[in-house]
Enzyme design. Sequence first.
Site, PDB file in Angstrom:
ATOM      1  CG  HIS A  59       7.963  -6.979   3.522  1.00 31.56           C
ATOM      2  ND1 HIS A  59       9.036  -7.611   4.082  1.00 31.56           N
ATOM      3  CD2 HIS A  59       8.159  -5.657   3.741  1.00 31.56           C
ATOM      4  CE1 HIS A  59       9.857  -6.722   4.612  1.00 31.56           C
ATOM      5  NE2 HIS A  59       9.339  -5.524   4.416  1.00 31.56           N
ATOM      6  CE  LYS A  69       5.922 -13.439   1.489  1.00 32.21           C
ATOM      7  NZ  LYS A  69       6.320 -12.196   2.185  1.00 32.21           N
ATOM      8  CE1 TYR A 129       9.790 -15.343   2.392  1.00 32.47           C
ATOM      9  CE2 TYR A 129      11.250 -15.298   4.286  1.00 32.47           C
ATOM     10  CZ  TYR A 129      10.795 -14.729   3.112  1.00 32.47           C
ATOM     11  OH  TYR A 129      11.334 -13.552   2.666  1.00 32.47           O
ATOM     12  CG  ASP A 168      10.538  -3.057   6.343  1.00 29.84           C
ATOM     13  OD1 ASP A 168       9.938  -3.060   5.245  1.00 29.84           O
ATOM     14  OD2 ASP A 168      10.984  -4.082   6.867  1.00 29.84           O
TER      15      ASP A 168
END
Length: 192
Positions: A59, A69, A129, A168
């Site tokens: 992603h 991130k 995250y 996905d």
Amino acid sequence: MTDNSNPVKLVVPRRHGDPRGWFTEVYSEPTFAALGVDCRFVQDNHSLSQPRFTLRGLHFQVPPRGQDKLVRCIRGRIFDVAVDVRRGSPTYGSWVGAELSAENGHQLFIPIGFAHGFVTLDEACEVTYKCSDTYAPEQDGGIRWDDPAIAIDWPIPARVTPELSAKDVVQPLFSEFDSPFVYDGRPLQPFV
């Protein structure tokens, strides 16, 4: 702590232990700035993946809403991956990965211009995250986790199909991806 020249950084925070347990500083703006991380984090995310071999990724968010991130696993173990998707990069399509676990405390910093994904190696994994921008569904993008052009060596046993989201399952192949990300002069390097 990590290699400053690598755009993707494996961060290994120090743990200070005594008979009670341990303490660690997982994020400090001055410490990360010294490592070359100068973004401002504005959103924290937390996921739980129940089945072992749950795979989330690959992603990213496209400009102007790209996200840096900082990923860590706070329960269980994951194999975390970053793929270089910066147009013009000599390492375009290359990847690095590392095991992050509650036990080892390692973190992965993934800058804008890299696709991110992970697979859980234990049941009931929790991952947190930090992101440098908020979620923008209209800027959301991805590529196939199992694309042979990228050839990520996921630690998934033969004959095991990972748990995937509906999104996905249908991500495009890398060859179908027209990258909006631009190379910044720092090639991706393997972790030492």
